[in-house]
Write a protein that holds these residues in place. Structure first.
Motif, PDB file in Angstrom:
ATOM      1  N   MET A   1       0.821  -1.199   0.000  1.00  0.00           N
ATOM      2  CA  MET A   1       0.000   0.000   0.000  1.00  0.00           C
ATOM      3  C   MET A   1       0.864   1.261   0.000  1.00  0.00           C
ATOM      4  O   MET A   1       0.625   2.177  -0.759  1.00  0.00           O
ATOM      5  N   ALA A   2       1.879   1.280   0.894  1.00  0.00           N
ATOM      6  CA  ALA A   2       2.754   2.446   0.986  1.00  0.00           C
ATOM      7  C   ALA A   2       3.582   2.592  -0.291  1.00  0.00           C
ATOM      8  O   ALA A   2       3.817   3.704  -0.762  1.00  0.00           O
ATOM      9  N   ASP A   4       2.694   1.650  -3.255  1.00  0.00           N
ATOM     10  CA  ASP A   4       1.783   2.118  -4.297  1.00  0.00           C
ATOM     11  C   ASP A   4       1.591   3.632  -4.198  1.00  0.00           C
ATOM     12  O   ASP A   4       1.593   4.330  -5.209  1.00  0.00           O
ATOM     13  N   LEU A   5       1.457   4.129  -2.976  1.00  0.00           N
ATOM     14  CA  LEU A   5       1.291   5.565  -2.763  1.00  0.00           C
ATOM     15  C   LEU A   5       2.552   6.323  -3.184  1.00  0.00           C
ATOM     16  O   LEU A   5       2.476   7.352  -3.857  1.00  0.00           O
TER      17      LEU A   5
END
Length: 153
Positions: A1-2, A4-5
């Motif tokens: 998730m991180a 991807d951000l």
């Protein structure tokens, strides 16, 4: 998730950088293709701050573009005045005060300039001549015709 951000932020930052670079390129291109007038020194086009003295008819007039907020400009003007003073027939040196929003006072420049000091109220130097470099020295014939210019340095 991180990850991807971070990847999205990097992509966004890269896209912004490309857009800014492209905008700068378009602005530069527009400025380069615009047709500017050949500089011509017509006293009536500028507002006199200190009037010119009586000039010999065939004497060249050298006008330096000066911005009062730029100490380099005033130093260049003083150095140029000292450099040409020793000539047997020096050109008449003057100053064109550019990018000044309000009319400067007559006591703005400390040296006496035989060609006078003028304020470019109408932004002719920037808008019609297409000039951008403070301290540039313009050489004009006695009738105001453009002979050439020299950048600072």
């Amino acid at each position: 998730m991180a990850r991807d951000l971070v990847a999205r932020l990097n992509t966004f930052a890269f896209a912004i950088a490309i857009l800014l670079f492209a905008a700068l390129g378009v602005a530069w291109w527009r400025d380069r293709v615009k047709r500017y007038d050949t500089p011509r020194f017509e006293v009536s086009a500028f507002e006199p701050i200190v009037a010119a003295g009586a000039l010999e008819p065939a004497r060249e007039r050298w006008i330096v573009a000066v911005h009062l907020g730029c100490p380099h400009c005033t130093q260049h003007l003083s150095a140029l005045a000292a450099r040409i003073a020793a000539r047997p027939s020096p050109p008449a040196l003057g100053a064109l005060l550019v990018d000044e929003p309000t009319r400067p006072s007559a006591h703005t420049l400390t040296q006496t300039l035989p060609a006078g000091v003028y304020w470019d109220r109408a932004q002719i130097w920037r808008e019609r001549w297409g000039r951008r470099v403070y301290g540039e020295t313009f050489r004009f014939s006695s009738d105001g015709g453009y002979l050439g210019s020299t950048p600072v340095g």
